[in-house]
Design an enzyme around this catalytic site. Sequence first.
Site, mmCIF file in Angstrom:
data_model
loop_
_atom_site.group_PDB
_atom_site.id
_atom_site.type_symbol
_atom_site.label_atom_id
_atom_site.label_comp_id
_atom_site.label_asym_id
_atom_site.label_seq_id
_atom_site.Cartn_x
_atom_site.Cartn_y
_atom_site.Cartn_z
ATOM 1 N N CYS A 10 21.380 -27.277 44.136
ATOM 2 C CA CYS A 10 22.418 -27.983 44.905
ATOM 3 C C CYS A 10 22.249 -27.745 46.404
ATOM 4 C CB CYS A 10 23.820 -27.588 44.444
ATOM 5 S SG CYS A 10 24.197 -25.842 44.570
ATOM 6 N N HIS A 59 29.801 -25.908 40.567
ATOM 7 C CA HIS A 59 30.343 -26.834 41.559
ATOM 8 C C HIS A 59 29.641 -28.183 41.537
ATOM 9 C CE1 HIS A 59 31.366 -22.851 43.705
ATOM 10 N NE2 HIS A 59 32.375 -23.235 42.957
ATOM 11 N N HIS A 60 28.380 -28.205 41.096
ATOM 12 C CA HIS A 60 27.612 -29.450 41.116
ATOM 13 C C HIS A 60 26.979 -29.796 39.765
ATOM 14 C CE1 HIS A 60 27.636 -28.080 45.368
ATOM 15 N NE2 HIS A 60 27.791 -29.361 45.609
ATOM 16 N N GLN A 85 26.798 -17.628 41.340
ATOM 17 C CA GLN A 85 25.889 -16.483 41.233
ATOM 18 C C GLN A 85 26.618 -15.140 41.365
ATOM 19 O OE1 GLN A 85 22.253 -16.957 43.468
ATOM 20 N NE2 GLN A 85 21.852 -14.764 43.448
HETATM 21 ZN ZN LIG Z 1 26.284 -26.030 43.704
#
Ligand SMILES: [Zn+2]
Length: 237
Positions: A198, A129-130, A168
Amino acid sequence: MKQKETLLTTPLKEEKIELSHLIIEEMGDEHKASSVDTPLRSDAFDKKDDEKIAAIEPHFRAIMEILGMDLRDDSLRGTPLRVAKMYVKELFQGLNPANMPSMTLFENKFQYNEMLVEKNINFYTNCEHHFVPFFGKAHVAYISSGKVIGLSKLNRLVEYFSKRPQVQERLTMQIGKALQTVLQTQDVAVMMDAKHLCVSSRGVKDDSSNTITSFFGGKYQDEKTKLEFLKYIEMND
Ligand SMILES: [Zn+2]
């Protein structure tokens, strides 16, 4: 919760390809592959690694330039190519099933029928996501169904699935499902304990929280076996 459901029902096309890599040496065709797939396009590996590096480099250069950085500076000049190489050859090498480690099994000649736990396996991966790291310890365990695996292969499998943009939960399940396939048993457990940059270095900036995920297959769903596994993990070295 919603996200987990989505992951579980995602079509598993690519994972089957990967698992077929896993089972070359020992497994028959009858074993059903099932796992939580990394979302990949069907043309994901049409380009060779070198072509990918060459294609990523100008894009990363563009990001740096848009941020206002002067790429003529000695210190920055090599960064776009360095990052492109790092993505393809290191951090995200595990996207390609061709890079899956070979998994040689041995007969369990000494008839060791208790659980085997490999704990405190260091892993480094990147949040999808990051695109910043999350990292920590993985603990894996299995009870042999008649086959055993070289211990270092457990580390290598964790490393392989870590070298992808990940979440994860999926990483944990991919390791667990792959081990079930390789070891020809449902009796596999995985626990991962990680720090997410993040979360700690940006956003809420919480650097004390850890994220724990687990996978309990077969006998590990029994309370007693599960607790035995957790007890081994808690034991001090
Ligand atoms: Zn993230």
